[in-house]
Scaffold this active site. Structure first.
Site, PDB file in Angstrom:
ATOM      1  N   SER A 124       4.767   3.966  -0.275  1.00 22.11           N
ATOM      2  CA  SER A 124       3.379   4.053  -0.715  1.00 22.11           C
ATOM      3  C   SER A 124       3.265   4.051  -2.228  1.00 22.11           C
ATOM      4  CB  SER A 124       2.796   5.359  -0.171  1.00 22.11           C
ATOM      5  OG  SER A 124       1.572   5.645  -0.789  1.00 22.11           O
ATOM      6  N   TYR A 149       2.862  15.034   1.237  1.00 20.79           N
ATOM      7  CA  TYR A 149       2.949  13.694   1.828  1.00 20.79           C
ATOM      8  C   TYR A 149       3.656  12.739   0.867  1.00 20.79           C
ATOM      9  CZ  TYR A 149       1.572   8.897   2.794  1.00 20.79           C
ATOM     10  OH  TYR A 149       1.606   7.527   2.991  1.00 20.79           O
ATOM     11  N   LYS A 153       7.482  10.552   1.039  1.00 22.85           N
ATOM     12  CA  LYS A 153       7.743   9.122   0.791  1.00 22.85           C
ATOM     13  C   LYS A 153       8.793   8.958  -0.314  1.00 22.85           C
ATOM     14  CE  LYS A 153       4.996   7.347   3.793  1.00 22.85           C
ATOM     15  NZ  LYS A 153       5.570   6.657   4.947  1.00 22.85           N
TER      16      LYS A 153
HETATM   17  P1  NAD Z   1      -1.207   5.626  11.363  1.00 24.73           P
HETATM   18  O1  NAD Z   1      -1.323   7.099  11.464  1.00 24.73           O
HETATM   19  O2  NAD Z   1      -2.284   4.794  11.943  1.00 24.73           O
HETATM   20  O3  NAD Z   1       0.197   5.136  11.950  1.00 24.73           O
HETATM   21  C1  NAD Z   1       1.343   5.936  11.981  1.00 24.73           C
HETATM   22  C2  NAD Z   1       1.830   5.964  13.412  1.00 24.73           C
HETATM   23  O4  NAD Z   1       3.015   6.752  13.502  1.00 24.73           O
HETATM   24  C3  NAD Z   1       0.812   6.566  14.372  1.00 24.73           C
HETATM   25  O5  NAD Z   1       0.604   5.670  15.433  1.00 24.73           O
HETATM   26  C4  NAD Z   1       1.476   7.865  14.852  1.00 24.73           C
HETATM   27  O6  NAD Z   1       1.112   8.166  16.179  1.00 24.73           O
HETATM   28  C5  NAD Z   1       2.944   7.531  14.685  1.00 24.73           C
HETATM   29  N1  NAD Z   1       3.830   8.675  14.449  1.00 24.73           N
HETATM   30  C6  NAD Z   1       3.715   9.649  13.509  1.00 24.73           C
HETATM   31  N2  NAD Z   1       4.758  10.494  13.582  1.00 24.73           N
HETATM   32  C7  NAD Z   1       5.561  10.056  14.582  1.00 24.73           C
HETATM   33  C8  NAD Z   1       6.788  10.508  15.134  1.00 24.73           C
HETATM   34  N3  NAD Z   1       7.399  11.591  14.680  1.00 24.73           N
HETATM   35  N4  NAD Z   1       7.328   9.803  16.153  1.00 24.73           N
HETATM   36  C9  NAD Z   1       6.720   8.690  16.626  1.00 24.73           C
HETATM   37  N5  NAD Z   1       5.550   8.227  16.159  1.00 24.73           N
HETATM   38  C10 NAD Z   1       4.980   8.900  15.136  1.00 24.73           C
HETATM   39  O7  NAD Z   1      -1.033   5.275   9.801  1.00 24.73           O
HETATM   40  P2  NAD Z   1      -0.974   3.872   9.077  1.00 24.73           P
HETATM   41  O8  NAD Z   1      -2.099   3.827   8.105  1.00 24.73           O
HETATM   42  O9  NAD Z   1      -0.810   2.791  10.064  1.00 24.73           O
HETATM   43  O10 NAD Z   1       0.352   4.059   8.226  1.00 24.73           O
HETATM   44  C11 NAD Z   1       1.602   3.530   8.635  1.00 24.73           C
HETATM   45  C12 NAD Z   1       2.652   3.897   7.600  1.00 24.73           C
HETATM   46  O11 NAD Z   1       2.268   3.377   6.331  1.00 24.73           O
HETATM   47  C13 NAD Z   1       2.798   5.406   7.400  1.00 24.73           C
HETATM   48  O12 NAD Z   1       4.160   5.685   7.196  1.00 24.73           O
HETATM   49  C14 NAD Z   1       2.006   5.673   6.144  1.00 24.73           C
HETATM   50  O13 NAD Z   1       2.475   6.794   5.464  1.00 24.73           O
HETATM   51  C15 NAD Z   1       2.249   4.389   5.349  1.00 24.73           C
HETATM   52  N6  NAD Z   1       1.197   4.113   4.363  1.00 24.73           N
HETATM   53  C16 NAD Z   1      -0.106   4.045   4.754  1.00 24.73           C
HETATM   54  C17 NAD Z   1      -1.105   3.818   3.801  1.00 24.73           C
HETATM   55  C18 NAD Z   1      -2.560   3.769   4.195  1.00 24.73           C
HETATM   56  O14 NAD Z   1      -3.408   3.889   3.300  1.00 24.73           O
HETATM   57  N7  NAD Z   1      -2.902   3.597   5.459  1.00 24.73           N
HETATM   58  C19 NAD Z   1      -0.753   3.641   2.464  1.00 24.73           C
HETATM   59  C20 NAD Z   1       0.596   3.698   2.104  1.00 24.73           C
HETATM   60  C21 NAD Z   1       1.575   3.925   3.059  1.00 24.73           C
HETATM   61  N1  UFG Z   2     -13.409   7.890  -2.156  1.00 24.89           N
HETATM   62  C1  UFG Z   2     -14.743   8.260  -2.197  1.00 24.89           C
HETATM   63  N2  UFG Z   2     -15.301   8.766  -1.066  1.00 24.89           N
HETATM   64  C2  UFG Z   2     -14.616   8.926   0.101  1.00 24.89           C
HETATM   65  C3  UFG Z   2     -13.252   8.536   0.134  1.00 24.89           C
HETATM   66  C4  UFG Z   2     -12.689   8.030  -1.020  1.00 24.89           C
HETATM   67  O1  UFG Z   2     -15.399   8.147  -3.234  1.00 24.89           O
HETATM   68  O2  UFG Z   2     -15.187   9.411   1.090  1.00 24.89           O
HETATM   69  C5  UFG Z   2     -12.802   7.313  -3.357  1.00 24.89           C
HETATM   70  C6  UFG Z   2     -11.624   8.108  -3.890  1.00 24.89           C
HETATM   71  O3  UFG Z   2     -12.071   9.114  -4.765  1.00 24.89           O
HETATM   72  C7  UFG Z   2     -10.794   7.007  -4.564  1.00 24.89           C
HETATM   73  C8  UFG Z   2     -11.080   5.764  -3.711  1.00 24.89           C
HETATM   74  O4  UFG Z   2     -12.283   6.043  -3.006  1.00 24.89           O
HETATM   75  O5  UFG Z   2     -11.310   6.752  -5.865  1.00 24.89           O
HETATM   76  C9  UFG Z   2      -9.970   5.476  -2.703  1.00 24.89           C
HETATM   77  O6  UFG Z   2      -9.722   6.653  -1.934  1.00 24.89           O
HETATM   78  P1  UFG Z   2      -8.871   6.609  -0.580  1.00 24.89           P
HETATM   79  O7  UFG Z   2      -8.854   7.993  -0.031  1.00 24.89           O
HETATM   80  O8  UFG Z   2      -9.372   5.524   0.310  1.00 24.89           O
HETATM   81  O9  UFG Z   2      -7.425   6.150  -1.068  1.00 24.89           O
HETATM   82  P2  UFG Z   2      -6.411   6.833  -2.090  1.00 24.89           P
HETATM   83  O10 UFG Z   2      -6.147   5.831  -3.173  1.00 24.89           O
HETATM   84  O11 UFG Z   2      -6.856   8.166  -2.500  1.00 24.89           O
HETATM   85  O12 UFG Z   2      -5.119   7.032  -1.185  1.00 24.89           O
HETATM   86  C10 UFG Z   2      -4.679   6.088  -0.203  1.00 24.89           C
HETATM   87  C11 UFG Z   2      -3.902   6.854   0.862  1.00 24.89           C
HETATM   88  C12 UFG Z   2      -2.648   7.428   0.266  1.00 24.89           C
HETATM   89  C13 UFG Z   2      -1.842   6.326  -0.370  1.00 24.89           C
HETATM   90  C14 UFG Z   2      -2.680   5.583  -1.389  1.00 24.89           C
HETATM   91  C15 UFG Z   2      -1.939   4.421  -1.962  1.00 24.89           C
HETATM   92  O13 UFG Z   2      -4.696   7.883   1.404  1.00 24.89           O
HETATM   93  O14 UFG Z   2      -1.864   7.999   1.281  1.00 24.89           O
HETATM   94  O15 UFG Z   2      -3.881   5.109  -0.778  1.00 24.89           O
HETATM   95  O16 UFG Z   2      -1.465   3.621  -0.950  1.00 24.89           O
HETATM   96  F1  UFG Z   2      -0.775   6.857  -0.998  1.00 24.89           F
END
Ligand code: NAD
Ligand code: UFG
Length: 336
Positions: A124, A149, A153
């Site tokens: 991330s 969190y 990572k």
């Molecule tokens: P998500 O929660 O939709 O997907 C994660 C999945 O992992 C879920 O389906 C959950 O049920 C499963 N899971 C969690 N712990 C588990 C375990 N111990 N065993 C088996 N399954 C398990 O989230 P996502 O947005 O699809 O994210 C996927 C990956 O990408 C995550 O590792 C997250 O940290 C990373 N990531 C997401 C974002 C974002 O903004 N969505 C940004 C950066 C990195």
């Molecule tokens: N924001 C609002 N209102 C909301 C939600 C978010 O104004 O209800 C704003 C936040 O302040 C920020 C922007 O929208 O300025 C984006 O916020 P997000 O929560 O959508 O995303 P972040 O950048 O804070 O974080 C996300 C994931 C993290 C990940 C990161 C980079 O939550 O886990 O993107 O991948 F690390």
């Protein structure tokens, strides 16, 4: 290839599953459904006309993982399983370290045992913290994380770097995702958060569909052109395609590599709101609230390294992201 996809029922994992199946891979999903609905995989099958193999288990269940590896000749693993809510991680740090780091260690032990040494890891942008210069590149130094969190990572990245250093036959790619939004254009799969969404786009779509009265915009006093926070939003389908390119690099024996998956463009919260309203012809009322603790003003990243070395670039723009996020939400107002 036979690919193990952990977390494959989740938001990003289900989109990766679609791209893998379209490309003709054999997909084996492991997910404990702690943050997902198994219906997502049925939808993946509807989109692709192919069924991923699905095992509902926790990746910390070593015996079960062993059975899966013993029964399937797994050639590479895409590891998306993990807990991902920043705020929750500050309340439940032990759960986050146990799930994310413990789960990864178990997976790695079993991969080692079954001689599967090809891994793509969902990392991330959070590992960069508040970077001193923008755009972020892979050479930008990592900063201390501001929440458990983020630390999971960052620590997993270090574990993987150490493993590949000790055993260079491992091929490991760390993909640092920026802000994935949007949904598959079919409207069949998309982000389906439990309870109140933490992230911007699912909150906007829930306001648009009438589930919430207004968006809270966290801060309009940042040093950005309109005062609201800037992020590098990337369409989840582009992000998923990046994994196919990473798999190709694994087959070329790439060793340890790190790539940003981003677009290079920064958009503010109000840019997103206005684009969503224009593209979809629907109003998103909002109210300015104080800054959210832990947020940074701006974050966007160059993806030139991925373009150069993987031949990957994001192709979809902000209009596509807003259109597809809304298409998913309006077709599935209550999720799956
Ligand atoms: P998500 O929660 O939709 O997907 C994660 C999945 O992992 C879920 O389906 C959950 O049920 C499963 N899971 C969690 N712990 C588990 C375990 N111990 N065993 C088996 N399954 C398990 O989230 P996502 O947005 O699809 O994210 C996927 C990956 O990408 C995550 O590792 C997250 O940290 C990373 N990531 C997401 C974002 C974002 O903004 N969505 C940004 C950066 C990195
Ligand atoms: N924001 C609002 N209102 C909301 C939600 C978010 O104004 O209800 C704003 C936040 O302040 C920020 C922007 O929208 O300025 C984006 O916020 P997000 O929560 O959508 O995303 P972040 O950048 O804070 O974080 C996300 C994931 C993290 C990940 C990161 C980079 O939550 O886990 O993107 O991948 F690390």
């Amino acid at each position: 290839m036979n690919i193990l996809l952990t977390g494959g029922a989740g938001y990003i994992g289900s989109h990766i599953a679609v791209e893998l199946l379209h490309a003709g891979h054999h997909v084996i999903v492991v997910d404990n459904l702690c943050n997902a609905d198994a219906k997502s995989l049925r939808r993946v099958a509807e989109i692709t006309n192919c069924e991923p193999l699905f095992f509902q288990t926790d990746i910390r269940n070593e015996a079960y993982l062993r059975q899966i590896f013993a029964a399937n000749r797994i050639e590479a693993c895409i590891h998306c399983a993990g807990l991902k809510a920043v705020g929750e991680s500050t309340q439940k740090p032990l759960e986050y370290y146990d799930n994310n780091i413990g789960g990864t260690l178990t997976l790695l032990k079993i991969m080692h045992k079954y001689n599967c040494k090809n891994l793509v890891f969902s990392s991330s942008a959070t590992v960069y913290g508040a970077a001193d210069t923008l755009p972020i590149t892979e050479a930008t130094p990592k900063k201390p994380c501001t929440n458990p969190y983020g630390w999971t990572k960052s620590m997993i990245e270090q574990i993987l770097i150490d493993i590949q250093h000790a055993a260079p036959e491992w091929n490991i790619i760390l993909l640092r995702y920026f802000n994935p939004i949007g949904a598959h254009p079919s409207g069949k799969i998309g982000e389906n958060p439990n309870g109140t969404p933490n992230n911007l786009m699912p909150y906007i779509t829930q306001v648009a569909v009438g589930k919430r009265p207004q968006l809270n915009v966290y801060g309009n006093d940042y040093a950005t052109p309109d005062g609201t926070g800037i992020r590098d939003y990337i369409h989840v389908v582009d992000l998923a395609k990046g994994h196919l390119k990473a798999l190709e690099a694994l087959s070329r024996n790439c060793g340890l590599q790190i790539y940003n998956l981003s677009t290079g463009n920064g958009y503010s919260v109000l840019d997103i709101v206005k684009t969503f309203e224009r593209v979809n012809g629907i109003a998103v009322p909002y109210k300015i609230e104080p800054r959210r603790p832990g947020d940074i003003a701006a974050c966007y990243a160059s993806a030139d390294k991925a373009a150069r070395e993987l031949g990957w670039r994001a192709e979809l723009g902000l209009d596509d992201m807003c259109r597809d996020a809304w298409n998913w939400q309006k077709s599935n107002p209550d999720g799956f």
